[in-house]
Design a protein around this motif. Structure first.
Motif, mmCIF file in Angstrom:
data_model
loop_
_atom_site.group_PDB
_atom_site.id
_atom_site.type_symbol
_atom_site.label_atom_id
_atom_site.label_comp_id
_atom_site.label_asym_id
_atom_site.label_seq_id
_atom_site.Cartn_x
_atom_site.Cartn_y
_atom_site.Cartn_z
ATOM 1 N N ALA A 171 0.842 -1.204 0.000
ATOM 2 C CA ALA A 171 0.000 0.000 0.000
ATOM 3 C C ALA A 171 0.874 1.250 0.000
ATOM 4 O O ALA A 171 0.584 2.221 -0.709
ATOM 5 C CB ALA A 171 -0.936 -0.010 1.203
ATOM 6 N N ASP A 172 1.950 1.219 0.785
ATOM 7 C CA ASP A 172 2.869 2.360 0.818
ATOM 8 C C ASP A 172 3.537 2.557 -0.540
ATOM 9 O O ASP A 172 3.721 3.691 -0.996
ATOM 10 C CB ASP A 172 3.934 2.167 1.900
ATOM 11 N N ALA A 173 3.894 1.457 -1.209
ATOM 12 C CA ALA A 173 4.511 1.549 -2.535
ATOM 13 C C ALA A 173 3.551 2.199 -3.525
ATOM 14 O O ALA A 173 3.943 3.060 -4.321
ATOM 15 C CB ALA A 173 4.935 0.161 -3.026
ATOM 16 N N VAL A 174 2.282 1.809 -3.469
ATOM 17 C CA VAL A 174 1.279 2.403 -4.367
ATOM 18 C C VAL A 174 1.111 3.887 -4.056
ATOM 19 O O VAL A 174 1.054 4.719 -4.962
ATOM 20 C CB VAL A 174 -0.074 1.655 -4.272
ATOM 21 N N GLU A 175 1.033 4.224 -2.775
ATOM 22 C CA GLU A 175 0.879 5.632 -2.390
ATOM 23 C C GLU A 175 2.041 6.469 -2.913
ATOM 24 O O GLU A 175 1.846 7.572 -3.430
ATOM 25 C CB GLU A 175 0.783 5.769 -0.860
ATOM 26 N N LEU A 176 3.254 5.951 -2.773
ATOM 27 C CA LEU A 176 4.426 6.681 -3.258
ATOM 28 C C LEU A 176 4.391 6.804 -4.784
ATOM 29 O O LEU A 176 4.714 7.861 -5.331
ATOM 30 C CB LEU A 176 5.708 5.982 -2.798
ATOM 31 N N GLN A 177 3.977 5.738 -5.465
ATOM 32 C CA GLN A 177 3.875 5.793 -6.925
ATOM 33 C C GLN A 177 2.813 6.798 -7.353
ATOM 34 O O GLN A 177 3.013 7.554 -8.289
ATOM 35 C CB GLN A 177 3.555 4.397 -7.480
ATOM 36 N N LEU A 178 1.680 6.814 -6.658
ATOM 37 C CA LEU A 178 0.634 7.786 -6.962
ATOM 38 C C LEU A 178 1.133 9.214 -6.783
ATOM 39 O O LEU A 178 0.714 10.125 -7.501
ATOM 40 C CB LEU A 178 -0.593 7.561 -6.072
ATOM 41 N N GLY A 208 3.977 10.163 -7.480
ATOM 42 C CA GLY A 208 4.952 10.455 -8.521
ATOM 43 C C GLY A 208 6.391 10.187 -8.133
ATOM 44 O O GLY A 208 7.312 10.630 -8.813
ATOM 45 N N VAL A 209 6.609 9.447 -7.051
ATOM 46 C CA VAL A 209 7.967 9.136 -6.600
ATOM 47 C C VAL A 209 8.577 8.096 -7.539
ATOM 48 O O VAL A 209 7.898 7.163 -7.964
ATOM 49 C CB VAL A 209 7.940 8.612 -5.141
ATOM 50 N N ASP A 210 9.882 8.254 -7.846
ATOM 51 C CA ASP A 210 10.537 7.311 -8.761
ATOM 52 C C ASP A 210 10.757 5.959 -8.076
ATOM 53 O O ASP A 210 10.752 5.843 -6.863
ATOM 54 C CB ASP A 210 11.865 7.886 -9.269
ATOM 55 N N TRP A 211 10.978 4.921 -8.898
ATOM 56 C CA TRP A 211 11.043 3.539 -8.408
ATOM 57 C C TRP A 211 12.188 3.317 -7.424
ATOM 58 O O TRP A 211 12.012 2.631 -6.419
ATOM 59 C CB TRP A 211 11.159 2.564 -9.581
ATOM 60 N N LEU A 212 13.348 3.875 -7.690
ATOM 61 C CA LEU A 212 14.485 3.652 -6.791
ATOM 62 C C LEU A 212 14.227 4.279 -5.426
ATOM 63 O O LEU A 212 14.520 3.680 -4.388
ATOM 64 C CB LEU A 212 15.775 4.200 -7.400
ATOM 65 N N THR A 213 13.657 5.458 -5.407
ATOM 66 C CA THR A 213 13.343 6.109 -4.136
ATOM 67 C C THR A 213 12.322 5.284 -3.359
ATOM 68 O O THR A 213 12.443 5.127 -2.136
ATOM 69 C CB THR A 213 12.824 7.541 -4.373
ATOM 70 N N ALA A 245 19.078 -2.086 -8.573
ATOM 71 C CA ALA A 245 18.236 -2.747 -9.584
ATOM 72 C C ALA A 245 17.221 -3.670 -8.904
ATOM 73 O O ALA A 245 16.052 -3.720 -9.308
ATOM 74 C CB ALA A 245 19.101 -3.533 -10.563
ATOM 75 N N ALA A 246 17.645 -4.383 -7.871
ATOM 76 C CA ALA A 246 16.722 -5.271 -7.156
ATOM 77 C C ALA A 246 15.656 -4.461 -6.423
ATOM 78 O O ALA A 246 14.483 -4.838 -6.415
ATOM 79 C CB ALA A 246 17.491 -6.150 -6.170
ATOM 80 N N LEU A 247 16.049 -3.341 -5.811
ATOM 81 C CA LEU A 247 15.076 -2.493 -5.115
ATOM 82 C C LEU A 247 14.011 -1.995 -6.088
ATOM 83 O O LEU A 247 12.818 -1.965 -5.766
ATOM 84 C CB LEU A 247 15.774 -1.308 -4.442
ATOM 85 N N ILE A 248 14.436 -1.608 -7.289
ATOM 86 C CA ILE A 248 13.491 -1.144 -8.311
ATOM 87 C C ILE A 248 12.539 -2.282 -8.701
ATOM 88 O O ILE A 248 11.330 -2.074 -8.792
ATOM 89 C CB ILE A 248 14.246 -0.593 -9.543
ATOM 90 N N ARG A 249 13.095 -3.485 -8.905
ATOM 91 C CA ARG A 249 12.248 -4.645 -9.255
ATOM 92 C C ARG A 249 11.232 -4.922 -8.151
ATOM 93 O O ARG A 249 10.062 -5.176 -8.426
ATOM 94 C CB ARG A 249 13.105 -5.893 -9.490
ATOM 95 N N TYR A 250 11.674 -4.886 -6.889
ATOM 96 C CA TYR A 250 10.771 -5.145 -5.762
ATOM 97 C C TYR A 250 9.641 -4.114 -5.721
ATOM 98 O O TYR A 250 8.477 -4.455 -5.516
ATOM 99 C CB TYR A 250 11.520 -5.118 -4.425
ATOM 100 N N ALA A 251 10.000 -2.839 -5.896
ATOM 101 C CA ALA A 251 8.986 -1.779 -5.854
ATOM 102 C C ALA A 251 7.980 -1.949 -6.992
ATOM 103 O O ALA A 251 6.769 -1.859 -6.778
ATOM 104 C CB ALA A 251 9.658 -0.404 -5.923
ATOM 105 N N CYS A 252 8.481 -2.222 -8.193
ATOM 106 C CA CYS A 252 7.586 -2.429 -9.348
ATOM 107 C C CYS A 252 6.670 -3.615 -9.108
ATOM 108 O O CYS A 252 5.460 -3.551 -9.384
ATOM 109 C CB CYS A 252 8.395 -2.658 -10.620
ATOM 110 N N LYS A 253 7.229 -4.688 -8.583
ATOM 111 C CA LYS A 253 6.432 -5.890 -8.331
ATOM 112 C C LYS A 253 5.354 -5.618 -7.284
ATOM 113 O O LYS A 253 4.212 -6.053 -7.436
ATOM 114 C CB LYS A 253 7.336 -7.033 -7.871
ATOM 115 N N ASP A 254 5.713 -4.879 -6.221
ATOM 116 C CA ASP A 254 4.721 -4.563 -5.188
ATOM 117 C C ASP A 254 3.556 -3.764 -5.760
ATOM 118 O O ASP A 254 2.394 -4.058 -5.489
ATOM 119 C CB ASP A 254 5.362 -3.775 -4.040
ATOM 120 N N VAL A 255 3.863 -2.755 -6.558
ATOM 121 C CA VAL A 255 2.798 -1.933 -7.146
ATOM 122 C C VAL A 255 1.956 -2.784 -8.100
ATOM 123 O O VAL A 255 0.726 -2.732 -8.062
ATOM 124 C CB VAL A 255 3.383 -0.693 -7.863
ATOM 125 N N GLN A 256 2.619 -3.602 -8.906
ATOM 126 C CA GLN A 256 1.889 -4.465 -9.842
ATOM 127 C C GLN A 256 0.965 -5.422 -9.097
ATOM 128 O O GLN A 256 -0.211 -5.555 -9.442
ATOM 129 C CB GLN A 256 2.880 -5.245 -10.699
#
Length: 178
Positions: free
Chosen positions: A17-24, A26-31, A68-79
């Protein structure tokens, strides 16, 4: 790997949920990845995020995930979170549409509160515009039927022409425009 406990599942759900909120926001994937990392040395808040990215590694004292792994994890969580929301809503739309829909819902809520609370006419107009945009995005509105007609409301005549004839028509039109 053992099945996560109820507390771990709740922490994972919160992380998603936090990952989605951050993506909403506009926060970048690495952050996002760094903010939700388990290891305080790479976590942007310098805390051990509960069930954060790399929690298993951190618990065993191993090296933290790379960027790179952190970015993958964040993308996967949002997905995964968006897929769960799709299932809950019974809607099969692509992730981008779902993301824009959630953003519009958030904006609508702000405009709606102001419109209802204060009777603010610009807020009412804004709320209606947001609703219209959301309806177009989700395909709720029925398409507008457009009919074309020729001279005197009659049928349009379609003719085929060769490339040479087309060139002559263009030349003739250019001559008229001069």
């Amino acid at each position: 790997m053992a099945r996560p406990t109820r507390a771990q599942r709740a922490a994972i759900a919160q992380r998603r949920a936090d990952a989605v909120e951050l993506q909403l926001a506009g926060v970048d994937w690495l952050t996002i990845g760094r903010k939700l990392a388990a290891d305080p040395t790479i976590n942007s808040d310098r805390i051990a995020y509960p069930q954060g990215y790399g929690a298993e590694l951190y618990a065993k004292g191993k090296e933290s995930p790379d960027d790179a792994a952190l970015i993958r994890y964040a993308c996967k969580d949002v997905q995964l979170s968006l897929q769960e929301r799709h299932t809950e809503l019974g809607v099969s739309v692509d992730e981008l549409r779902a993301l824009h829909h959630m953003r519009l819902e958030r904006l609508f809520f702000v405009a709606f509160r102001r419109a209802v609370k204060d009777g603010d006419l610009p807020a009412i107009d804004r709320a209606v515009r947001i609703l219209e945009r959301d309806a177009r995005l989700l395909g709720i509105d029925e398409p507008t039927r457009t009919e074309l007609s020729g001279p005197d409301e009659g049928p349009i005549t379609v003719e085929t022409v060769t490339a040479g004839e087309l060139a002559q028509l263009i030349a003739a039109t250019e001559g008229e425009a001069s």
